[in-house]
Write an enzyme that holds these catalytic residues in place. Sequence first.
Site, mmCIF file in Angstrom:
data_model
loop_
_atom_site.group_PDB
_atom_site.id
_atom_site.type_symbol
_atom_site.label_atom_id
_atom_site.label_comp_id
_atom_site.label_asym_id
_atom_site.label_seq_id
_atom_site.Cartn_x
_atom_site.Cartn_y
_atom_site.Cartn_z
ATOM 1 N N ASP A 199 14.263 -11.463 15.575
ATOM 2 C CA ASP A 199 15.312 -12.003 14.782
ATOM 3 C C ASP A 199 16.591 -11.197 14.317
ATOM 4 O O ASP A 199 17.463 -11.891 13.969
ATOM 5 C CB ASP A 199 14.527 -12.593 13.300
ATOM 6 C CG ASP A 199 13.208 -12.225 12.200
ATOM 7 O OD1 ASP A 199 13.627 -10.388 12.932
ATOM 8 O OD2 ASP A 199 13.044 -12.281 11.445
ATOM 9 N N ASP A 215 10.505 -15.346 8.161
ATOM 10 C CA ASP A 215 8.663 -15.551 7.625
ATOM 11 C C ASP A 215 10.069 -16.820 6.512
ATOM 12 O O ASP A 215 9.023 -17.198 6.735
ATOM 13 C CB ASP A 215 8.751 -14.356 6.781
ATOM 14 C CG ASP A 215 8.961 -13.002 7.998
ATOM 15 O OD1 ASP A 215 8.540 -13.596 8.870
ATOM 16 O OD2 ASP A 215 7.951 -12.241 7.280
HETATM 17 C C1 GLA Z 1 8.264 -9.115 9.742
HETATM 18 C C2 GLA Z 1 9.587 -9.195 9.685
HETATM 19 C C3 GLA Z 1 9.960 -10.957 10.790
HETATM 20 C C4 GLA Z 1 10.291 -10.600 11.901
HETATM 21 C C5 GLA Z 1 9.157 -9.949 12.251
HETATM 22 C C6 GLA Z 1 8.628 -9.081 13.847
HETATM 23 O O1 GLA Z 1 7.405 -9.802 10.072
HETATM 24 O O2 GLA Z 1 9.651 -9.762 8.396
HETATM 25 O O3 GLA Z 1 11.626 -11.230 9.540
HETATM 26 O O4 GLA Z 1 11.545 -9.064 12.761
HETATM 27 O O5 GLA Z 1 8.827 -8.611 11.710
HETATM 28 O O6 GLA Z 1 8.853 -10.550 14.618
#
Ligand code: GLA
Length: 433
Positions: free
Chosen positions: A69, A218
């Site tokens: 992301d 997320d």
């Molecule tokens: C965590 C972070 C997200 C993303 C994931 C890995 O969940 O909060 O922003 O980077 O790790 O995909």
Amino acid sequence: MTTPHTPEQADSMHEGGSAKTEDLTFNDPLTFDEGALAARTLFRETFNADADGVWHAPGRVNIIGEHVDYNGGICLPIALPHRAFIAATPRSDRHVRLVSPQTRDHIDEFDLDTVDRRGTDGEVSGWAAYLVGVAWALEQAGFGPLRGFDAALHSCVPLGAGLSSSAALECAMAVAINDMEDLNLLGGDDDDAGRALLVDAARRAENDIAGANTGGLDQSASMRCTKGHALELDCRDMSVRSIPFDLAHDHLALLVIDTRAVHSHVTGEYAQRRQACEEAAGILGVDLLADIDDEQAALDQLPGEVMRARVRHVLTEIDRTRTFIDELASGSLVGERLDRCAALLDASHDSLRDDYEVTCPELDVAVDAARASGAHGARMTGGGFGGSAIALVDESAARDVARAVADAFAEHGFEAPQFLIATPEEPAGKVAE
Ligand code: GLA
């Protein structure tokens, strides 16, 4: 900076039902009615009044597209049935009072005038930072001045399990403030655009007030997923597309294995991975690693095997995610299509283990045991360094696979894992009462 998720909290903070059968613990979600009642009851007991309303937001699992992301890549999350519930009432002043089941003997109090980037000298910390941070971020985005509020939280998203318990808090708070302050960002034709704005506020709360420099996956999942669908999220411009995701139709299920190895993104490893990607992008002269066209040429230009491995993960993961989405969009998950999708999940985990180095013994054992006991494919999900893995299983085999994982954990002397079944549910909103 604070670390809100300790193992002790994780033990005590899950407030859903948990059912032990044959020694396996499955964490069941609360229904909307149960969650709303719990939050309303806590509000009444604490503040001696009825809350104006109850708002909710889900945790998530990312099916594939991990650690891409913040590199402009593509992710594919679903919203879980496990959610955070917030009962709240606006105040006439700028004061905020917060309570949760774990702090019911203590009310956290803040003043919106003193919340600032990275909290106020540590005053805003722990879970409260996620909530107050959203009000701060909305004011930064021009939606202020906001009134303060009283709020009671009740969440059944397992904490520290890599299932976005913090994004669920932020997004429930964001939709609550939207309604309490008549921001009118939700509903109608512009609903998704309003949701994207609230995602930004929730993410800034996490980045700037809670101090975790995470990438937006997320909050987007919690705010923008839709029931029955996975969310194709293109992080270059945060555009989304809903992809039908009905595993039950193909007699499949997504088993989530909470390894109980607690992770926290406030700590350094996540930030180091992100920094390595930014450095590599700088060397390659691109804004985002997702902008790279020629993988081999890019890898050849990078100094050192470690940096090459990090970038290789990101580029191959973006490809895997694209392919997975194409497969999903082209028909049922049966036969060779199922095999191809399962192989992509496996390859994603292997890349996160070997190239990105964000797994841990518990995640690797969970994935290996799931695969060996009949899962079609399995991988870690979320940020890693602990947290959860997912296994794509035949519906009828979910319990056997869970049993095999629990046995493998016992053999390794790990704490017993917990489980849940992930189905694609609705995004953040107000509980209808
Ligand atoms: C965590 C972070 C997200 C993303 C994931 C890995 O969940 O909060 O922003 O980077 O790790 O995909």
